[in-house]
Scaffold this motif. Structure first.
Motif, PDB file in Angstrom:
ATOM      1  N   VAL A  39      39.975  48.239  40.936  1.00  0.00           N
ATOM      2  CA  VAL A  39      40.257  46.825  41.265  1.00  0.00           C
ATOM      3  C   VAL A  39      40.589  46.743  42.769  1.00  0.00           C
ATOM      4  O   VAL A  39      41.333  47.561  43.314  1.00  0.00           O
ATOM      5  CB  VAL A  39      41.487  46.322  40.437  1.00  0.00           C
ATOM      6  N   ARG A  40      40.048  45.738  43.411  1.00  0.00           N
ATOM      7  CA  ARG A  40      40.256  45.593  44.860  1.00  0.00           C
ATOM      8  C   ARG A  40      41.738  45.353  45.162  1.00  0.00           C
ATOM      9  O   ARG A  40      42.449  44.688  44.395  1.00  0.00           O
ATOM     10  CB  ARG A  40      39.446  44.364  45.338  1.00  0.00           C
ATOM     11  N   THR A  58      48.902  51.166  39.438  1.00  0.00           N
ATOM     12  CA  THR A  58      48.096  52.362  39.756  1.00  0.00           C
ATOM     13  C   THR A  58      46.871  52.405  38.839  1.00  0.00           C
ATOM     14  O   THR A  58      45.764  52.726  39.282  1.00  0.00           O
ATOM     15  CB  THR A  58      48.966  53.623  39.512  1.00  0.00           C
ATOM     16  N   LEU A  59      47.090  51.996  37.578  1.00  0.00           N
ATOM     17  CA  LEU A  59      45.962  51.993  36.621  1.00  0.00           C
ATOM     18  C   LEU A  59      44.862  51.066  37.127  1.00  0.00           C
ATOM     19  O   LEU A  59      43.683  51.435  37.174  1.00  0.00           O
ATOM     20  CB  LEU A  59      46.455  51.513  35.245  1.00  0.00           C
ATOM     21  N   ALA A  60      45.315  49.877  37.589  1.00  0.00           N
ATOM     22  CA  ALA A  60      44.311  48.904  38.078  1.00  0.00           C
ATOM     23  C   ALA A  60      43.560  49.526  39.255  1.00  0.00           C
ATOM     24  O   ALA A  60      42.319  49.462  39.344  1.00  0.00           O
ATOM     25  CB  ALA A  60      45.017  47.616  38.505  1.00  0.00           C
ATOM     26  N   ARG A  61      44.323  50.196  40.118  1.00  0.00           N
ATOM     27  CA  ARG A  61      43.640  50.835  41.270  1.00  0.00           C
ATOM     28  C   ARG A  61      42.658  51.880  40.753  1.00  0.00           C
ATOM     29  O   ARG A  61      41.525  51.979  41.243  1.00  0.00           O
ATOM     30  CB  ARG A  61      44.684  51.524  42.174  1.00  0.00           C
ATOM     31  N   TYR A  77      49.872  39.908  31.084  1.00  0.00           N
ATOM     32  CA  TYR A  77      48.503  39.474  30.738  1.00  0.00           C
ATOM     33  C   TYR A  77      48.165  39.980  29.340  1.00  0.00           C
ATOM     34  O   TYR A  77      48.715  40.975  28.879  1.00  0.00           O
ATOM     35  CB  TYR A  77      47.491  40.017  31.767  1.00  0.00           C
ATOM     36  N   PHE A 118      38.446  45.082  33.435  1.00  0.00           N
ATOM     37  CA  PHE A 118      37.950  46.394  33.895  1.00  0.00           C
ATOM     38  C   PHE A 118      36.490  46.576  33.497  1.00  0.00           C
ATOM     39  O   PHE A 118      35.699  47.109  34.267  1.00  0.00           O
ATOM     40  CB  PHE A 118      38.810  47.510  33.292  1.00  0.00           C
ATOM     41  N   VAL A 162      56.126  31.919  32.487  1.00  0.00           N
ATOM     42  CA  VAL A 162      55.370  32.967  33.205  1.00  0.00           C
ATOM     43  C   VAL A 162      55.399  34.265  32.415  1.00  0.00           C
ATOM     44  O   VAL A 162      54.390  34.966  32.305  1.00  0.00           O
ATOM     45  CB  VAL A 162      56.016  33.175  34.601  1.00  0.00           C
ATOM     46  N   ASN A 175      49.764  45.791  31.892  1.00  0.00           N
ATOM     47  CA  ASN A 175      50.436  44.707  32.617  1.00  0.00           C
ATOM     48  C   ASN A 175      51.083  43.753  31.611  1.00  0.00           C
ATOM     49  O   ASN A 175      50.381  43.111  30.827  1.00  0.00           O
ATOM     50  CB  ASN A 175      49.396  43.963  33.473  1.00  0.00           C
ATOM     51  N   TYR A 199      51.010  50.299  35.781  1.00  0.00           N
ATOM     52  CA  TYR A 199      49.837  49.445  35.514  1.00  0.00           C
ATOM     53  C   TYR A 199      49.130  49.032  36.798  1.00  0.00           C
ATOM     54  O   TYR A 199      47.946  48.712  36.816  1.00  0.00           O
ATOM     55  CB  TYR A 199      50.218  48.217  34.675  1.00  0.00           C
ATOM     56  N   THR A 256      42.961  41.771  45.000  1.00  0.00           N
ATOM     57  CA  THR A 256      43.141  41.211  43.648  1.00  0.00           C
ATOM     58  C   THR A 256      44.424  41.760  43.034  1.00  0.00           C
ATOM     59  O   THR A 256      45.167  41.049  42.365  1.00  0.00           O
ATOM     60  CB  THR A 256      41.957  41.645  42.744  1.00  0.00           C
ATOM     61  N   GLU A 298      54.386  51.559  30.108  1.00  0.00           N
ATOM     62  CA  GLU A 298      54.353  51.087  31.502  1.00  0.00           C
ATOM     63  C   GLU A 298      52.940  50.810  31.983  1.00  0.00           C
ATOM     64  O   GLU A 298      52.728  50.216  33.017  1.00  0.00           O
ATOM     65  CB  GLU A 298      54.951  52.190  32.419  1.00  0.00           C
ATOM     66  N   SER A 299      51.935  51.309  31.188  1.00  0.00           N
ATOM     67  CA  SER A 299      50.581  51.298  31.785  1.00  0.00           C
ATOM     68  C   SER A 299      49.831  50.003  31.564  1.00  0.00           C
ATOM     69  O   SER A 299      48.743  49.829  32.100  1.00  0.00           O
ATOM     70  CB  SER A 299      49.770  52.456  31.195  1.00  0.00           C
ATOM     71  N   LEU A 328      34.318  44.808  35.830  1.00  0.00           N
ATOM     72  CA  LEU A 328      34.277  45.473  37.152  1.00  0.00           C
ATOM     73  C   LEU A 328      33.339  46.668  37.128  1.00  0.00           C
ATOM     74  O   LEU A 328      32.552  46.886  38.048  1.00  0.00           O
ATOM     75  CB  LEU A 328      35.698  45.969  37.486  1.00  0.00           C
ATOM     76  N   LYS A 339      46.865  39.095  41.861  1.00  0.00           N
ATOM     77  CA  LYS A 339      46.916  38.859  40.407  1.00  0.00           C
ATOM     78  C   LYS A 339      47.887  39.819  39.725  1.00  0.00           C
ATOM     79  O   LYS A 339      48.950  39.428  39.258  1.00  0.00           O
ATOM     80  CB  LYS A 339      45.489  39.023  39.829  1.00  0.00           C
ATOM     81  N   HIS A 340      47.549  41.076  39.743  1.00  0.00           N
ATOM     82  CA  HIS A 340      48.316  42.002  38.899  1.00  0.00           C
ATOM     83  C   HIS A 340      49.784  42.063  39.314  1.00  0.00           C
ATOM     84  O   HIS A 340      50.682  41.892  38.517  1.00  0.00           O
ATOM     85  CB  HIS A 340      47.684  43.399  38.997  1.00  0.00           C
ATOM     86  N   ARG A 366      36.143  53.309  45.327  1.00  0.00           N
ATOM     87  CA  ARG A 366      36.552  52.222  44.425  1.00  0.00           C
ATOM     88  C   ARG A 366      35.349  51.744  43.598  1.00  0.00           C
ATOM     89  O   ARG A 366      35.406  51.633  42.387  1.00  0.00           O
ATOM     90  CB  ARG A 366      37.108  51.066  45.287  1.00  0.00           C
ATOM     91  N   PHE A 368      47.245  57.215  31.512  1.00  0.00           N
ATOM     92  CA  PHE A 368      48.565  57.701  31.940  1.00  0.00           C
ATOM     93  C   PHE A 368      49.433  58.078  30.753  1.00  0.00           C
ATOM     94  O   PHE A 368      49.101  57.803  29.604  1.00  0.00           O
ATOM     95  CB  PHE A 368      49.284  56.607  32.754  1.00  0.00           C
ATOM     96  N   ARG A 376      52.217  38.156  39.854  1.00  0.00           N
ATOM     97  CA  ARG A 376      52.851  37.391  38.760  1.00  0.00           C
ATOM     98  C   ARG A 376      54.084  38.131  38.231  1.00  0.00           C
ATOM     99  O   ARG A 376      55.138  37.548  38.015  1.00  0.00           O
ATOM    100  CB  ARG A 376      51.811  37.200  37.643  1.00  0.00           C
ATOM    101  N   ASN A 377      53.972  39.452  38.095  1.00  0.00           N
ATOM    102  CA  ASN A 377      55.141  40.190  37.614  1.00  0.00           C
ATOM    103  C   ASN A 377      56.312  40.080  38.571  1.00  0.00           C
ATOM    104  O   ASN A 377      57.461  39.948  38.173  1.00  0.00           O
ATOM    105  CB  ASN A 377      54.769  41.677  37.479  1.00  0.00           C
TER     106      ASN A 377
END
Lengths: 333, 538, 391, 359
Positions: free
Chosen positions: A236-237, A229-232, C145, C154, A322, C142, A227, A240, C139-140, C157, A244-245, C122, C134, A248-249
């Motif tokens: 997503v910066r 890598t997905l955000a990347r 959240y 997303f 959490v 989070n 997740y 962040t 796993e993909s 963004l 954030k991502h 980016r 994926f 917390r985990n």
């Protein structure tokens, strides 16, 4: 409502454990060789004196009866009278507990405030100089005896530089009149921090080092998750992602470790209080053991265990807060 | 816990250091009475300078009622708040305080009559009456307190009239005058609430009143403005703070956190001497430390083995290395102050002890039948650095002589339980100390009387002639007769080596130069205000 | 044939591990036309995932893109100067010999000026022009959240929507992928969704950003058959409606047949055959593709036993010499062990049908394959002695 | 329309023995090398040592641990050797004084050669007690004994303590964990409640009261066992969780189906499979045990004078800190270096044995 129910459930679960602790402390204290009355009366008590004192402390009844009385007393919050101090154990503990609490909470604060960012940074900059430095520091931190750190701090900052006091603590909420050389609230706070500095660093180093190591390995683990890598992949910066991502985990296992570390922190507190002659619960249990003071040993062990249990439950609740997956289902402890 | 000398032994065998007694002039070592002019500011909490003194003890007091307390730190505070019929001057002369003159002795020492001075009052205004004095001397027995043993020779105490008290003893006891220094408490106030009297607000007739305290943190006393006697103290307030760890305590002296610091470890003596703003104030105390043998069971029951151990190590070296300068080498089973006062033949006694000769020791041990080839001498020591080091030196000597030794450091509870059992499994030798008043009886009776075996006499040394001397000397009032009996007993004890005397400790203080007129005292630890001194702070 | 949306030329991505250099993607070239679903098929370990992640430059340490070019419309996602190599910022030792020699540690190739910077990638490409799905739905997403929260993040963004509008778009997208009661499910956490549902969320996530190309990395492998079928229908339907083109990575020839327009067959870091889906199935040119096809049951034929490919996919760390498939190829001949054929056009009409096999004399006249001696590759695979958990 | 391989149903995963069939199996997503690595990891010591050699930190840890253990062994052998030779009359010729000196120099520095000045600084430095000499490179303690020699003999106590405590913890924990993990049900509940209770008394508090109870204030062997026992809950929980995962493994079910007795299953399947984390945790616990016992002897529990122990040296050095700083520094450093060694080695072992945790 999930969290409240979960907290309740955790508390209910703690009751048998607490009962277990009470039983163990009772058995421990009663198996102590050497006779406390002997200690109290010195070597030449007349038989009459010995008998009356024993009766006063109920030491002549059969074991199980004393156990039942002991449980009833605890239910009423009466932990018996300390033989050495000749005052109720509860007043003694109430008198000494704030100091230990102050020492432990501030050293935890110090550890977390330093360790969490350090762990995150060293994970972000993996295998770069900062990472290696952080790993060396945390490795040494975990391997050094806390009381030796205390001694070295005293050596440098008290004997050589004379910057800090090396004995006892001042409670920040103490009344200015009691604190030498303090007239206003601010002075009291100043003196309190002044006294706290060295002991907190000595006790906090161990926890700081351990938390940094956990934080780093958890962050690395999370940063390699899909997740992230997905955000990347969705633009997503990096900052962040870290803040954030991933963050917390990564905190989930860290929270658990902080809870479990409470046990070693209490051990550390006893040592640090001995080094800095802080009259908290640590020195209290030591005096109790040196003088075979049954009720006081039982009382202090019990209160320490209670403190630890509450700490662990608090961390579990924070964990549940959490991590959404936990708050509703019953978490396998 | 670090070494803090006898003063901290809450449970030193009952004979706590509270007895004050007349005697010969004390050896006031360093430290002149009037300090030289202070050498300018040195950090510290100048502030209300004037009359505020901070004194650091090694341990925190735990109670303040003289009837029940049994540890030295508590006694030091109580001594400022309470007063006794008599007190002993710097050179241990009888000084009336609540009394108006010397006691009258009748029935050859079995009845003592003490005249009181009528205008003494307690801090709450009540007058100090004869019944208060009687109450103060009988309460410990009635309440079976821990220090009851110190007045168990008293049969009855009655007030003859408002200002005279009559003590009737169980037997003729020449040395009773040393016991007339117990503090007097106001009967009415104490009876109201004993616990509060002991833990919250003790009321005495002394020059300082009790302000506030928190166990393990501080005790504060302040000047009683309208003290009945004089001089009224210069100091306005005195704060006692406990610092358990020796080195840290010394540093609080240098940093100005404390004006006076008690119990100086041997190795810090020189450190204080070198301090520009502080010096050492010490006086030889009334204490006696020794290595004792188990004459009851095991190899050490054989005098030859005891003599071999005497050869095996050098007590002179051990004391010189680990005790001096805070203590003084002693060759007799009584403190130096007392040997002088009674003019005992100390030099003769000193020759009895052997110099170190390991070969001779080995011969004696090999030849002694009672010693198995693989003998391991069991030496138990209390939790105190000095006595532990002496024990180790003895152990090393025995090992040098080809046998082995096991030095075990016990906590006070276990030590007290184990050192007087007389069984070889518990100990072959032990190091301990005793504190009393400068009368030979308070040492020889408790340490060697067969009556006290298993109580305070761990040697179980059996010699009827010696025992007879001790018991008769205890009863006699004629000083010459007592002296000759004591000399007899001691000489035999030393020759049989029931004890190997080691050292006596000084009451030592680190005192900052800004403190004026601070006086160390052989038995009262220290005086803040008295006929001879009145401490003030620049 | 208007110009392709995405062109990949001689892309090379290697992993510099302690045990040596793993040449996961060793020079692959293919392109994707707008609205087209291009398949990338091969056994596991062929380097498919690394290839598609390299397109989005998502290769993490110790992997690095070391050569080749990737162009998306008119932008160069990956492009290097031909020969020069520069000192590596992370302090890798610089070796001056050009990068192509196998095994040597090439210095970092110098990116061409027009190659997009990291921030440009980016902002403009990732999630904006090209989205990715994926393989493992578990796993993909989070876990801490809410699903809606991630979706909205997303969208905000990559589309100029924010606040309520973004939330509405997210809910709308969830409905689009047939997630029942989308409004309420928006607030739920990933662990409250089944595998299939999560995959739908990921697809919604991709589509919500209105990309022109979606890279699907084995999106249905982790799902069971029925759910997979539903997902494939959904994708085909959404693809028609939005005209998004796909790069579909899979190892399952069945999925290829059902969804892809064109197919690239990958083996050990190289593309061995490239063709339209029909030509691939009916006029297979490469023995490996043929073997892949043989090992799946045909509905119309009854075969008592399918014959699996002999042997095991070799290590990408030390690929066999010559044609990499020769160790398992039934048609392998002596010449195949010496020359590693590039992928050349075998059938020219329409979009070229390419294959990398010497037996096509038209494409590889110089190899005279038929003259060289065949090497019998028919020994059965030795029964695997080890196998985990042998008891 | 997935391609079903010939072997058992797709769910149970491809049978590795049939080579890499196309069927999507559980191991499908991992390269051949990864799978071999996993199998090797569980059993292959060769593989582990290979990994260890390559990981610099683990190697460093191994070196330190090896060094300290060697020093401890030399110290131990030294004392035994001396007595052994003495029995053979090797030292018969010496006079009593020389014999004591020889023994002092050769064996545990209990007896101090007379005349050595006290509290000397390390060589090259000077303080009020004199100048540091080469004879006592690290200086002398408050009784004039050589600090280096004391540290060497202190290592004997430290290593002995560390290993015994860790082993006691491991054995106790493994038994309790394995039994309660495998049998489950009421047995598990009872054992786990007990473990939970023991676990919830803070570590040092439990050790202190246990030591006080056993009157073992000055008995090192009892203290070692007590520290070990207090580790049992931790290992028990570790093993129990590992047993739960192993119990579900296919081959364990197969073994049970084949009628293999439960204790045999535990012994041959469950324990070997759980040995990895226990080994790692054990190594780390040796370090912590040394720290704990140093703390205990600092508080006055533990080693009896004059046997040298690092913790005791530290607590005595407190009284001489102003006079000789070095007397407090050396024991602390000795503890630090030894524990760092064990931690490094433990970390290295964990990385090597648990490929997944490659970070």
């Amino acid at each position: 409502m999930g969290i409240a129910r979960y907290t309740l459930w955790r508390l209910v679960q703690a009751v048998p454990v607490l009962l277990g602790v009470v039983t163990i402390t009772f058995l421990l204290a009663n198996a102590i060789p050497g006779d406390p009355v002997q200690t109290m009366l010195g070597p030449s008590p007349s038989q009459a004196e010995v008998a009356s004192i024993r009766a006063k402390y109920g030491l002549d009844q059969p074991l199980w009866q004393r156990y039942v009385n002991y449980l009833l007393d605890i239910a009423r919050g009466d932990l018996g009278r300390s033989i050495y101090y000749e005052t109720p154990v509860t007043t003694k503990i109430a008198e000494r507990f704030p100091k230990t609490m102050l020492l432990m909470l501030s050293s935890y604060l110090f550890a977390i405030v330093v360790a969490v960012p350090l762990g995150v940074i060293s994970a972000k900059r993996r295998n770069e100089p900062t990472d290696h430095a952080a790993r060396v520091v945390s490795l040494i931190g975990v391997s050094t005896p806390s009381f030796w750190i205390g001694l070295m701090l005293i050596l440098i900052f008290v004997f050589k530089l004379g910057l800090f006091p090396s004995t006892n603590l001042v409670l920040p909420w103490a009344d200015p009149a009691d604190v030498t050389g303090a007239s206003t609230r601010i002075d009291v706070l100043g003196t309190a921090l002044h006294h706290l500095a060295l002991p907190v660093v000595a006790l906090g180093t161990l926890q700081m080092a351990a938390i940094t190591r956990i934080e780093r390995s958890e962050m690395l683990d999370v940063l390699s998750q899909d997740y992230v890598t997905l955000a990347r992949a969705y633009g997503v910066r990096e900052r962040t992602i870290l803040r954030k991502h991933a963050f917390r985990n990564a905190q989930l296992p860290v929270i658990t470790i902080i809870g479990l570390q409470l046990a070693s922190a209490i051990g550390g507190a006893i040592l640090i209080e001995a080094v800095f002659s802080i009259n908290g619960m640590g020195t209290l249990i030591l005096t109790a053991i040196y003088n075979l003071d049954y009720p006081l040993i039982m009382g202090t062990t019990l209160v320490f265990s209670l403190f630890f249990l509450v700490g662990v439950i608090l961390t579990d609740i924070t964990y549940a807060y959490v991590d959404p997956r936990v708050s509703y289902g019953s978490k396998e402890v | 816990m670090s070494d803090t000398g006898p003063s901290n032994e809450r449970t030193v065998p009952r004979r706590a250091l509270l007895q004050t007694v007349g005697g010969v002039s004390a050896l006031t070592l360093a430290g002149c009475l009037g300090g030289d002019g202070g050498d300018g500011g040195d950090g510290g909490d100048g502030g209300d300078g004037g009359g505020r003194l901070t004194l650091s003890q090694a341990k925190s007091p735990i109670e303040f009622d003289p009837i029940v307390l049994n540890d030295v730190p508590s006694a030091e505070v109580a001594d400022q708040i309470f007063e006794a019929p008599y007190r002993f001057s710097q050179d241990l002369e009888l000084v009336p305080v609540l009394a108006s003159g010397d006691p009258e002795i009748e029935r050859s020492g079995q009845r003592w009559i003490v005249p009181l001075n009528g205008d003494a009052t307690f801090q709450n205004g009540d007058p100090v009456t004869a019944s208060d004095v009687a109450y103060s001397y009988t309460a410990p027995l009635e309440e079976e307190t821990e220090n009851a043993g110190e007045v168990n020779m008293i049969e009855t105490v009655e007030p003859v009239d408002e200002t005279t008290v009559q003590f009737d003893l169980a037997f003729e006891f020449g040395a009773f005058k040393w016991y007339l220094s117990r503090s007097v408490v106001p009967e009415s106030v104490r009876e109201e609430d004993k616990d509060a009297f002991n833990k919250e607000e003790p009321v005495g007739s002394g020059p300082f009143t009790f302000e506030d305290w928190s166990e393990g943190e501080f005790v504060e006393i302040s000047r009683w403005e309208d003290y009945w006697g004089e001089p009224v103290p210069n100091l306005e307030t005195v704060e006692f703070t406990p610092v358990e760890e020796g080195t840290t305590r010394i540093t609080t002296l240098e940093s100005g956190e404390n004006d006076v610091v008690k119990d100086i470890p041997p190795q810090s003596w020189e450190t204080i001497e070198n301090m520009s703003n502080a010096s050492v104030e010490a006086v030889e105390g009334v204490s006696y430390f020794y290595l004792a043998f188990n004459c009851n069971e095991g190899p050490t029951a054989d005098p030859q083995v005891r003599e071999a151990v005497d050869y095996a190590f050098s007590m002179d070296d051990a004391v010189e290395q680990f005790v001096e300068p805070t203590g003084v080498r002693q060759y007799a089973p009584v403190p130096g102050v007392l040997s002088e006062g009674w003019d005992f033949p100390v030099d003769e006694w000193a020759d009895i002890a052997h110099d170190k000769d390991v070969d001779r020791a080995k011969e004696l041990l090999d030849d002694a039948g009672a010693v198995p080839d693989d003998w391991t001498a069991d030496i138990i020591v209390p939790p105190d650095e000095k006595r532990e080091n002496i024990g180790i030196s003895v152990g090393n000597g025995i090992e040098a002589a080809g046998y082995s030794a096991n030095v075990t450091r016990l906590d006070w509870p276990q030590f007290l339980e184990q050192y007087a059992t007389g069984s070889a499994d518990d100990y072959n030798m032990f190091t301990l100390g005793w504190a009393g008043s400068p009368d030979p009886d308070t040492f020889l009776y408790f340490l060697f009387a067969q009556e006290q075996e298993g109580v305070t006499n761990g040697t179980y040394y059996r010699n009827d002639q010696v025992d007879g001397n001790i018991m008769q000397a205890r009863q006699a009032t004629d000083r010459e007769e007592r002296r000759s009996r004591y000399i007899d007993a001691i000489t035999t004890i030393l020759e049989d080596r029931a004890h190997i005397p080691s050292y006596g400790l000084k009451n030592s203080f680190g005192v900052r130069d800004r403190v004026q007129d601070f006086v160390a005292h052989p038995t009262d630890q220290f005086w803040l205000v008295s006929g001879e001194n009145n401490v003030s702070v620049q | 044939m208007h110009d392709p949306l995405l062109t990949v030329e001689d892309l090379q991505t290697h992993f510099f591990t302690e045990d040596g250099v793993v040449r996961a993607v060793d020079g692959i070239s293919f392109d994707v036309a707008p609205g087209e679903i291009v398949g990338l098929v091969g056994e596991s370990g062929a380097g498919k995932s690394v290839a598609v992640r390299s397109i989005l430059r998502l290769v993490e340490d110790p992997g690095r893109i070391v050569g080749g070019e990737v162009r998306f419309r008119d932008q160069t996602l990956v492009g290097f100067e031909d020969d020069a190599t520069a000192a590596d910022t992370a302090g890798d030792d610089r070796s001056d010999d050009p990068g192509d020699e196998p095994g040597s540690q090439p210095g970092r190739p110098v990116p061409r000026p027009e190659m997009l910077s990291e921030s440009a990638m980016r902002q403009r490409i990732r999630g904006n022009e090209i989205a990715i799905i994926f393989q493992d739905p578990m796993e993909s997403l989070n876990p801490v959240y809410t699903v809606g929260g991630q979706l909205r993040e997303f969208i905000e963004l990559n589309r100029d929507l924010s606040g309520r509008a973004a939330r509405e778009a997210a809910v709308e997208m969830l409905r689009e992928v047939n997630i029942p009661d989308a409004e309420r499910r928006y607030e739920d956490h990933p662990h409250e969704f089944s595998g299939g549902m999560r995959q739908r969320v990921l697809i919604a996530m991709a589509l919500a950003c209105e990309p022109s190309l979606i890279i699907a990395d084995e999106p249905t492998t982790a799902l069971d058959v029925t759910v997979e079928g539903a997902i494939l229908d959904l994708v085909r339907d959404l693809q028609e409606r939005y005209g998004t083109s796909f790069v579909w990575v899979t190892h399952d020839m069945g999925v290829v047949a059902e969804i892809c327009d064109r197919v690239n067959v990958m083996y050990l870091g190289e593309i061995v055959e490239q063709a339209g889906v029909d030509e691939l199935f009916h006029d297979t040119k490469h023995p490996y593709t043929q073997a892949l096809l043989n090992s799946i049951p045909r509905p119309d034929e009854t075969v008592e036993q399918l014959d699996p490919i002999a042997g095991v996919m070799p290590e990408a760390i030390d690929p066999p010499a010559g044609c990499r498939f020769h160790t398992r190829c039934p048609d392998a001949r002596e010449v195949c062990t010496r020359r590693n054929p590039p992928c050349r056009t075998v059938v020219a009409d329409g979009r070229p049908h390419r294959a990398a096999c010497l037996k096509h004399e038209s494409a590889f006249p110089e190899a005279d394959y038929w003259a060289s001696r065949p090497i019998g590759n028919l020994e059965r695979p030795a029964p695997d002695a080890r196998g985990d958990g042998d008891e | 329309m997935t391609v079903a391989g010939h072997t058992s149903d797709p769910e149970s995963g491809a049978d590795a023995g049939r080579g890499d069939v196309l069927a999507p199996g559980r191991d499908e997503g991992r390269t051949e090398r990864e799978r071999r690595e996993d199998v090797e990891a569980r059993y292959g010591w060769r593989y582990t040592l290979g990994q260890l050699r390559r990981d610099p930190t683990a190697a460093a840890g191994l070196v330190v641990v090896g060094l300290v253990t060697l020093v401890a062994a030399v110290a131990w052998v030294d004392a035994v050797l001396f007595d052994f030779l003495a029995e053979f009359g090797v030292f018969a010729g010496l006079g009593v004084e020389q014999y004591a000196l020889a023994k002092a120099v050769w064996t545990s520095p209990v007896a101090e050669p007379a005349g050595t000045p006290r509290l000397l600084p390390p060589v090259g430095l000077e303080n009020q007690f004199g100048e540091g000499t080469l004879a006592h490179p690290l200086g002398t303690d408050h009784r004039g004994r050589d600090i280096l020699l004391r540290l060497v003999y202190g290592s004997r106590v430290a290593i002995q303590v560390g290993f015994v405590a860790a082993v006691v913890g491991m054995l106790g924990g493994t038994v309790v964990g394995a039994v309660s993990g495998y049998y489950g049900g009421r047995v598990d509940d009872v054992l786990m409640r007990f473990v939970e209770t023991l676990y919830s008394i803070p570590f040092l508090v439990l050790v202190l009261s246990l030591v006080a109870v056993l009157g073992a204030r000055e008995n090192l062997t009892i203290i070692m066992f007590v520290v070990g026992v207090v580790y049992v809950p931790e290992f028990a929980r570790l093993i129990r969780s590992r047993v739960f995962s192993v119990r579900e493994e296919v081959y364990v079910e197969a073994a049970r189906a084949a009628g293999v007795s439960t204790p045999a299953i535990i012994r041959r399947h469950v324990i070997p499979n759980s040995i990895t984390p226990v080994l790692v945790q054990g190594t780390l616990r040796v370090g912590t045990a040394i720290l704990t016992v140093a703390g205990l002897s600092f508080l006055g529990f533990g080693v009896n004078p004059p046997t040298p122990s690092w913790g005791r040296m530290l607590s005595i050095s407190r009284d001489y800190m102003i006079q000789n700083v070095w007397f407090s520094i050396w024991p602390g450093l000795a503890i630090l270096i030894t524990v760092v060694g064990f931690n490094l080695f433990g970390d290295g072992l964990r990385d090597a044995l648990d490929p997944r945790l490659k970070n």
